[in-house]
Design a protein around this motif. Structure first.
Motif, PDB file in Angstrom:
ATOM      1  N   SER A 221       0.626  -5.966   3.165  1.00 36.75           N
ATOM      2  CA  SER A 221      -0.611  -5.267   2.815  1.00 36.75           C
ATOM      3  C   SER A 221      -1.785  -6.173   2.473  1.00 36.75           C
TER       4      SER A 221
ATOM      5  N   TYR B 124      -0.948   0.925   8.120  1.00 40.43           N
ATOM      6  CA  TYR B 124      -1.675   0.819   6.855  1.00 40.43           C
ATOM      7  C   TYR B 124      -2.560   2.046   6.656  1.00 40.43           C
TER       8      TYR B 124
ATOM      9  N   THR C  83      -5.355  -2.033  -1.571  1.00 39.98           N
ATOM     10  CA  THR C  83      -4.022  -1.778  -2.126  1.00 39.98           C
ATOM     11  C   THR C  83      -4.037  -1.877  -3.642  1.00 39.98           C
TER      12      THR C  83
ATOM     13  N   TYR D 220      -1.119   5.295   4.978  1.00 38.52           N
ATOM     14  CA  TYR D 220      -0.321   5.133   3.756  1.00 38.52           C
ATOM     15  C   TYR D 220      -0.264   6.416   2.938  1.00 38.52           C
ATOM     16  N   ARG D 221      -1.349   7.190   2.907  1.00 40.59           N
ATOM     17  CA  ARG D 221      -1.412   8.361   2.021  1.00 40.59           C
ATOM     18  C   ARG D 221      -0.449   9.463   2.483  1.00 40.59           C
TER      19      ARG D 221
ATOM     20  N   VAL E 217       0.821  -1.210   0.000  1.00 39.96           N
ATOM     21  CA  VAL E 217       0.000   0.000   0.000  1.00 39.96           C
ATOM     22  C   VAL E 217       0.854   1.260   0.000  1.00 39.96           C
ATOM     23  N   THR E 218       2.030   1.231   0.639  1.00 41.29           N
ATOM     24  CA  THR E 218       2.879   2.419   0.647  1.00 41.29           C
ATOM     25  C   THR E 218       3.435   2.701  -0.738  1.00 41.29           C
TER      26      THR E 218
ATOM     27  N   HIS F 290       6.262   6.756  10.695  1.00 41.20           N
ATOM     28  CA  HIS F 290       7.017   6.456   9.484  1.00 41.20           C
ATOM     29  C   HIS F 290       8.203   7.401   9.374  1.00 41.20           C
TER      30      HIS F 290
ATOM     31  N   GLY G 194       0.729   3.851  -2.959  1.00 42.90           N
ATOM     32  CA  GLY G 194       0.396   5.225  -2.594  1.00 42.90           C
ATOM     33  C   GLY G 194       1.404   6.227  -3.119  1.00 42.90           C
TER      34      GLY G 194
ATOM     35  N   ASP H 129      -7.829  -5.238   2.868  1.00 47.62           N
ATOM     36  CA  ASP H 129      -6.552  -4.581   2.614  1.00 47.62           C
ATOM     37  C   ASP H 129      -5.989  -4.880   1.225  1.00 47.62           C
TER      38      ASP H 129
END
Length: 576
Positions: free
Chosen positions: A62, A380, A182, A383-384, A33-34, A363, A37, A178
């Motif tokens: 994810s 999670y 993702t 992530y944005r 997801v990172t 993070h 993103g 999830d």
């Protein structure tokens, strides 16, 4: 620009040609997801972006979370108010604006076990939780906490033992599939022009004058290699962050430790309740989460330094979960009640504490080498903003001016028009003859793209039949996954495009051959390939089942990694 982007076989071939021929401003490594993103954030800022993932989208952490989009109530006890506030903002943004088809409100009970001090203590914490959510809220916030007597709590959750609580507090958070979420972030990045590829492994980096200016990428399916030119490379590989940094050369600016979290999945009728539960344990928290026709119960929190691609759940992990959840249930769960088990690895930033539950969920973004940005840690749910911070760092290194992030205002694919389609649910169900509950199921997976998915069955109504052995899903979803969502293997379809691998007692083995035959035409599989995919999937399931009977991590890992791997990925496994 297509409103519904495709990651089918033709687009995959075109993407490989683009990687070799074009020059990118941002190359993102990692399809969780990172990374997805980061690709979306970069593409929507006008940066020429490529995203490569060695295995499948969301194949690591994810797809193996608690399926929650939440603020992280337990982080209030660690006084991490900034993280909680950020996560609550992202939760409500997802529910109300970005992905309402994928992220749904969910009510929880917090059982109280002490008569005097606990209720005011929990009340104060949840009041702060609700207050942080309302601070700068985008729209109508979720309902505030509600206090319940023991009788009132057991009306909502009759499965709770009377002696397991003296009362409870009800509060709201949110949940999402999830892996589907993702994938949708990655598809949205493709919608805005990013080149997106799975089964694309970075095997080395290209340098000019000490600066990384690209990478050599191998097609895991064919062995073909191409050189990708890029002004900046973003390392968004989660628990593989240190491995990729080793490949770059030199020491990283931070290190990531893996914490294993195990969940079990049981049928809905095994626990009589209408809400989720959050229970405190001596080590962490235990969630009991409604999941369609199932419950998800977890999680554990233990250090893991074995195989990162296929973390194994041991009997000790499962026993730990059963022991703790059975302390509050009138009818205890047993191993025989379990439909599925999954284990995931949290990428935690290393700190001074040796206890993984105390490692930072914040993070971090750093430049470990010229031309490389690393982003790791976080949750999670956040992530944005993680992605936005990473692209802010990229913006300092590319040769042109880069505008600010706009992803707060970018709905994910399927979000636009979703509410209007919900209002026409009966019409959609009647048009395709699939039943209202099936139409709702599709809308909550594909949103306003649902008519596009169903259109695949216009000339083959058999695709509207349920998947054998997994009747919650339709065969058309499998074909769509292969034709438009980048699924290349049976495992991709049964474990991530759907969740059949954890939602059925057979864990997908009864569905494997019918699904393989349904997608064979799309993916170009002959009889031999169909047989290999089915056999490989069966071996994976058998290895997972056997690993879950082993006493400890080392024994469980040895059994799990012995199964054949559909993707022969070298980096990471070879470096561990």
């Amino acid at each position: 620009m297509s409103a519904v982007p495709s990651l089918g076989p033709e687009q995959r071939a075109a993407a490989w040609a683009a990687l070799a021929a074009e020059e990118y401003e941002v190359l993102v490594v990692g399809g969780g997801v990172t990374g997805a993103g980061v690709a979306l954030d970069a593409a929507t800022r006008g940066l020429k972006t490529a995203l490569v993932e060695a295995r499948d989208f969301a194949s690591g952490t994810s797809s193996r979370s608690s399926k929650l989009f939440h603020g992280g109530l337990r982080y209030l006890e660690q006084f991490d108010f900034g993280l909680v506030r950020e996560a609550l903002h992202e939760r409500d943004l997802a529910v109300n604006r970005i992905s309402p088809h994928l992220v749904k409100p969910l009510q929880f009970l917090y059982p109280l076990t002490h008569r005097v001090w606990e209720r005011p203590y929990v009340t104060a914490g949840l009041a702060l939780y609700d207050g942080l959510a309302r601070f700068g809220a985008l729209s109508e916030p979720m309902p505030a906490q509600k206090h319940l007597t023991r009788t009132g709590a057991r009306k909502l959750f009759p499965a709770l033992r009377p002696d397991a609580l003296v009362g409870a507090v009800r509060y709201y958070d949110a949940q999402a599939d999830d892996a589907r979420h993702t994938l949708t972030v990655a598809l949205t990045a493709a919608r805005y022009g990013a080149t997106v590829l799975n089964s694309a492994e970075v095997v080395s980096f290209t340098r000019v004058g000490g600066r990384v200016v690209g990478a050599r990428v191998r097609d895991v399916e064919t062995g073909q290699e191409v050189d990708v030119r890029s002004e900046v490379v973003v390392n968004a590989t989660g628990v593989w962050t240190d491995d990729l940094q080793t490949l770059v050369g030199g020491r990283g600016r931070f290190h990531v430790r893996a914490s294993k979290g195990v969940h079990i999945v049981v049928p809905r009728d095994r626990i009589n309740g209408e809400t989720g539960l959050i229970l405190k344990t001596e080590k962490s928290v235990l969630f009991v989460i409604p999941w369609g026709s199932h419950w998800i119960v977890g999680t554990t929190d233990t250090d893991w330094d074995l195989d990162k691609a296929h973390p194994a759940a041991s009997k000790a992990d499962i026993d730990y979960i059963l022991e703790h959840v059975n302390q509050v249930l009138t009818t205890p769960l047993s191993h025989e009640d379990i439909s599925g088990v999954y284990a995931g690895l949290r990428p935690l930033l290393s700190g001074e504490s040796e206890d993984t539950s105390q490692l930072s969920r914040e993070h971090a973004v750093a430049r470990p080498s010229p031309g490389v940005i690393s982003v790791a840690g976080g949750k999670y749910t956040t992530y944005r903003p993680m992605a936005a911070d990473a692209v802010d760092a990229v913006a300092e290194d590319v040769t042109r001016t880069v505008p600010a992030s706009v992803t707060e205002d970018i709905p994910l694919l399927g979000a636009e028009g979703y509410h209007a389609m919900v209002n026409s649910l009966d019409r959609l169900a009647e048009q395709w003859g699939i039943g209202r509950y099936r139409a709702e199921h599709l809308l909550n997976r594909f949103g306003s793209m649902t008519p596009d998915v169903l259109a695949l069955a216009a000339e083959d109504r058999d695709l509207l039949q349920p998947v054998p052995g997994a009747e919650e899903y339709l065969m058309v979803e499998m074909v769509w996954g292969a034709a438009h969502e980048g699924a290349l293997h049976l495992d991709d379809l049964l474990a991530r495009r759907t969740r059949i691998s954890i939602e059925t007692p057979h864990r997908g083995t009864e569905s494997a051959e019918p699904v393989a035959r349904a997608v064979a035409g799309v993916l170009g599989w002959d009889e031999e390939r169909i047989g290999n995919e089915v056999a490989s999937y069966a071996a994976r399931v058998e290895a997972e089942r056997r690993s879950q009977t082993e006493a400890d991590d080392q024994a469980a890992d040895a059994v799990r990694v012995a199964a054949p791997d559909t993707r022969a990925v070298a980096v990471g496994r070879a470096l561990v």
